[in-house]
Scaffold this motif. Structure first.
Motif, PDB file in Angstrom:
ATOM      1  N   MET A   1      16.844  12.937 -11.716  1.00 62.80           N
ATOM      2  CA  MET A   1      18.062  13.406 -11.068  1.00 62.80           C
ATOM      3  C   MET A   1      19.216  12.500 -11.456  1.00 62.80           C
ATOM      4  N   ALA A   2      19.762  12.719 -12.635  1.00 62.24           N
ATOM      5  CA  ALA A   2      20.814  11.824 -13.114  1.00 62.24           C
ATOM      6  C   ALA A   2      22.089  12.012 -12.317  1.00 62.24           C
ATOM      7  N   SER A   3      22.502  13.248 -12.073  1.00 60.86           N
ATOM      8  CA  SER A   3      23.644  13.465 -11.192  1.00 60.86           C
ATOM      9  C   SER A   3      23.100  13.920  -9.848  1.00 60.86           C
ATOM     10  N   ASP A   4      23.972  13.996  -8.854  1.00 59.25           N
ATOM     11  CA  ASP A   4      23.477  14.242  -7.508  1.00 59.25           C
ATOM     12  C   ASP A   4      23.113  15.694  -7.250  1.00 59.25           C
ATOM     13  N   THR A   5      23.486  16.604  -8.126  1.00 56.25           N
ATOM     14  CA  THR A   5      23.156  18.001  -7.872  1.00 56.25           C
ATOM     15  C   THR A   5      22.117  18.538  -8.845  1.00 56.25           C
ATOM     16  N   ALA A   6      21.831  17.761  -9.900  1.00 62.71           N
ATOM     17  CA  ALA A   6      20.977  18.279 -10.971  1.00 62.71           C
ATOM     18  C   ALA A   6      19.633  18.795 -10.462  1.00 62.71           C
ATOM     19  N   ALA A   7      19.034  18.085  -9.519  1.00 62.37           N
ATOM     20  CA  ALA A   7      17.688  18.466  -9.116  1.00 62.37           C
ATOM     21  C   ALA A   7      17.689  19.627  -8.136  1.00 62.37           C
ATOM     22  N   LEU A   8      18.839  19.915  -7.545  1.00 60.93           N
ATOM     23  CA  LEU A   8      18.873  20.942  -6.512  1.00 60.93           C
ATOM     24  C   LEU A   8      19.409  22.270  -7.035  1.00 60.93           C
ATOM     25  N   THR A   9      20.240  22.220  -8.024  1.00 62.95           N
ATOM     26  CA  THR A   9      20.822  23.456  -8.528  1.00 62.95           C
ATOM     27  C   THR A   9      20.676  23.485 -10.040  1.00 62.95           C
ATOM     28  N   PRO A  10      20.600  24.673 -10.626  1.00 58.52           N
ATOM     29  CA  PRO A  10      20.517  24.738 -12.076  1.00 58.52           C
ATOM     30  C   PRO A  10      21.832  24.273 -12.688  1.00 58.52           C
ATOM     31  N   PRO A  11      21.811  23.696 -13.904  1.00 57.08           N
ATOM     32  CA  PRO A  11      23.054  23.237 -14.534  1.00 57.08           C
ATOM     33  C   PRO A  11      24.059  24.389 -14.613  1.00 57.08           C
ATOM     34  N   ARG A  12      25.326  24.049 -14.462  1.00 58.18           N
ATOM     35  CA  ARG A  12      26.397  25.028 -14.523  1.00 58.18           C
ATOM     36  C   ARG A  12      26.327  25.805 -15.837  1.00 58.18           C
ATOM     37  N   GLY A  13      26.488  27.106 -15.747  1.00 58.01           N
ATOM     38  CA  GLY A  13      26.528  27.907 -16.969  1.00 58.01           C
ATOM     39  C   GLY A  13      25.152  28.379 -17.407  1.00 58.01           C
ATOM     40  N   GLU A  14      24.104  27.774 -16.836  1.00 57.94           N
ATOM     41  CA  GLU A  14      22.757  28.177 -17.227  1.00 57.94           C
ATOM     42  C   GLU A  14      22.307  29.306 -16.287  1.00 57.94           C
ATOM     43  N   VAL A  15      21.741  30.336 -16.845  1.00 58.88           N
ATOM     44  CA  VAL A  15      21.314  31.455 -16.011  1.00 58.88           C
ATOM     45  C   VAL A  15      20.022  31.076 -15.288  1.00 58.88           C
ATOM     46  N   PRO A  16      19.974  31.195 -13.957  1.00 62.41           N
ATOM     47  CA  PRO A  16      18.746  30.874 -13.244  1.00 62.41           C
ATOM     48  C   PRO A  16      17.598  31.744 -13.777  1.00 62.41           C
ATOM     49  N   THR A  17      16.394  31.153 -13.792  1.00 66.92           N
ATOM     50  CA  THR A  17      15.284  31.874 -14.395  1.00 66.92           C
ATOM     51  C   THR A  17      14.707  32.937 -13.479  1.00 66.92           C
ATOM     52  N   GLY A  18      15.155  33.011 -12.237  1.00 60.88           N
ATOM     53  CA  GLY A  18      14.612  34.049 -11.379  1.00 60.88           C
ATOM     54  C   GLY A  18      15.179  33.981  -9.987  1.00 60.88           C
ATOM     55  N   GLY A  19      14.762  34.954  -9.181  1.00 62.93           N
ATOM     56  CA  GLY A  19      15.246  35.052  -7.814  1.00 62.93           C
ATOM     57  C   GLY A  19      14.954  33.810  -7.000  1.00 62.93           C
ATOM     58  N   PHE A  20      13.783  33.198  -7.256  1.00 63.86           N
ATOM     59  CA  PHE A  20      13.400  31.992  -6.512  1.00 63.86           C
ATOM     60  C   PHE A  20      14.476  30.914  -6.620  1.00 63.86           C
ATOM     61  N   GLU A  21      14.950  30.648  -7.861  1.00 70.08           N
ATOM     62  CA  GLU A  21      15.971  29.610  -8.071  1.00 70.08           C
ATOM     63  C   GLU A  21      17.283  29.968  -7.372  1.00 70.08           C
ATOM     64  N   VAL A  22      17.615  31.271  -7.386  1.00 65.21           N
ATOM     65  CA  VAL A  22      18.840  31.721  -6.715  1.00 65.21           C
ATOM     66  C   VAL A  22      18.767  31.397  -5.225  1.00 65.21           C
ATOM     67  N   MET A  24      16.737  29.166  -3.690  1.00 62.61           N
ATOM     68  CA  MET A  24      16.682  27.716  -3.474  1.00 62.61           C
ATOM     69  C   MET A  24      18.082  27.105  -3.565  1.00 62.61           C
ATOM     70  N   THR A  25      18.831  27.507  -4.595  1.00 68.17           N
ATOM     71  CA  THR A  25      20.178  26.984  -4.782  1.00 68.17           C
ATOM     72  C   THR A  25      21.055  27.329  -3.584  1.00 68.17           C
ATOM     73  N   HIS A  26      20.982  28.597  -3.171  1.00 66.78           N
ATOM     74  CA  HIS A  26      21.805  29.046  -2.048  1.00 66.78           C
ATOM     75  C   HIS A  26      21.476  28.259  -0.772  1.00 66.78           C
ATOM     76  N   LEU A  27      20.196  28.151  -0.464  1.00 68.35           N
ATOM     77  CA  LEU A  27      19.813  27.510   0.803  1.00 68.35           C
ATOM     78  C   LEU A  27      20.064  26.004   0.778  1.00 68.35           C
ATOM     79  N   THR A  28      19.713  25.322  -0.331  1.00 71.95           N
ATOM     80  CA  THR A  28      19.934  23.871  -0.345  1.00 71.95           C
ATOM     81  C   THR A  28      21.431  23.560  -0.337  1.00 71.95           C
ATOM     82  N   ASP A  29      22.236  24.343  -1.055  1.00 73.07           N
ATOM     83  CA  ASP A  29      23.695  24.136  -1.013  1.00 73.07           C
ATOM     84  C   ASP A  29      24.218  24.313   0.409  1.00 73.07           C
ATOM     85  N   ALA A  30      23.724  25.353   1.084  1.00 77.78           N
ATOM     86  CA  ALA A  30      24.192  25.636   2.446  1.00 77.78           C
ATOM     87  C   ALA A  30      23.787  24.529   3.420  1.00 77.78           C
ATOM     88  N   ILE A  31      22.628  23.901   3.174  1.00 74.87           N
ATOM     89  CA  ILE A  31      22.203  22.779   4.016  1.00 74.87           C
ATOM     90  C   ILE A  31      23.049  21.546   3.687  1.00 74.87           C
TER      91      ILE A  31
END
Lengths: 251, 251
Positions: A1-22, A24-31
């Motif tokens: 986890m080099a930056s503080d968001t790298a491990a929680l959200t996919p890198p900007r511009g990268e398409v999430p590989t599936g609904g699961f990542e979408v 996870m990103t939504h819920l962890t960001d909201a928390i």
């Protein structure tokens, strides 16, 4: 986890590989941004799936992962529903036990970490604990003086160290100490079971617990920390537990 | 987790509530009893579903949870497939960051825990580190002396403390220190960004890093531990980060 968001959200511009990542990103960001504060209720599975345009199985997978992390809890009854956790729960203990099995931390490393944390917790307790706050640990020490079976003693012993670690009032140190004590519990219990002179060691451990409590009550923080370290290391030496394998050493 | 298996497997005699629990129990038991040792490859999703007579979605959910714990990893390429982890990974950092957001540990508690662990790590490093082992931390300290931007400094600062914590050779203390440093990284970075006299603090932090390294190199363990604690607490005070909220204090 080099930056503080790298491990929680996919890198900007990268398409999430599936609904699961979408999800996870939504819920962890909201928390993390407190949209869902501690204790609040999550939207239903159906609602989340519709809002995020993902399958319900993707929502279910993400919720399982957050439950395993201790981040959300699901309860039945009047307070039913899936809520954001208010406590760290036992997720650390589960993780530590698995890592012990995987060899990514050995018994000696867990012990040294526990000593560092528990020294700090009892020293803090000695500086601030009231006689009333000490009572649960005192009661456990009393019960341990009359329990002779290694199985029952082991359960009370874990509870005693948990009560002691809680006195320092740092919830993270307390959670981590508890997690390590629980991760090593089966190793200690198995070593106690095969020890020929268990009764002698049991009596010594009982005396040592009382000694630690007395030092805490008398507000002697350095002494309480030293006694705690001697108690943990002395018990492991007497039980002849190998630091690397966690096995009982043979002659 | 009152007994050592309670949190990992359903109580004996109780019917698991679904395929997910069956898979979790099977996999965690196999890891704990070393049927699947560290680095070994898991059976395929299809194989596990057939062996355990559960749905493939139940297998997928359990695998997601174990990935989130850092217990198993999935890689593409020649070594593709899902394997039992050989390292603790960054799962601790993710968990700590979420718990910080949830308020189940505040900034002050994280800091105190970090101080306890990092003191122990640098003291151990001072007792055993060779000049060669110190070189990565030295190189980071050199680079920090010429980097003025708070953003880039912050990344190097995290790396420096990670390199320092690794010198103690206790993988658990090192993993936990790294996890806490990463969990507080966004708080420290935001506070640095708004500090009016950032350049003064930056120069002080650079000097302090060199001082810690010199104490470690000279094998002065107590001094290295004290300097590390002063460095961490002093930086937080200068950055005026509130212990409870983690916010920058206003006049």
């Amino acid at each position: 986890m080099a930056s503080d968001t790298a491990a929680l959200t996919p890198p900007r511009g990268e398409v999430p590989t599936g609904g699961f990542e979408v999800v996870m990103t939504h819920l962890t960001d909201a928390i993390l941004d407190r949209t869902f504060p501690s204790g609040s209720r999550l939207p239903t599975e159906r609602q989340l799936a519709a809002d995020l345009r993902v399958s319900r199985s993707a929502v279910r997978e993400a919720i399982k992962v957050l439950q395993a992390q201790g981040t959300i809890t699901t309860a039945a009854g009047p307070a039913h529903g899936t809520r954001i956790s208010t406590t760290a729960g036992h997720a650390f203990g589960r993780m530590l036990r698995l890592h012990l099995a995987l060899g990514s931390a050995d018994f000696g490393e867990l012990t040294d970490t526990r000593v560092v944390l528990e020294r700090a917790a009892v020293a803090a307790a000695a500086r601030m604990a009231t006689p009333e706050a000490l009572e649960p640990a005192r009661e456990l020490a009393r019960r341990m003086s009359s329990v002779t079976g290694s199985e029952e003693f082991s359960v009370l012993d874990t509870d005693f160290h948990v009560a002691l670690a809680s006195l320092g009032e740092n919830r993270l140190i307390s959670d981590l100490t508890v997690a390590i004590r629980q991760a090593v519990a089966p190793i200690i219990r198995d070593a106690q079971r095969v020890l020929p002179d268990w009764e002698l060691l049991r009596q010594r451990l009982v005396r040592e617990h009382v000694g630690i409590l007395d030092a805490v009550a008398a507000r002697r923080d350095d002494e309480a920390a030293d006694l705690t370290e001697q108690h943990i290391r002395g018990a492991h030496a007497a039980l002849r537990i190998d630091k690397e394998s966690g096995a009982v050493e043979q002659d």
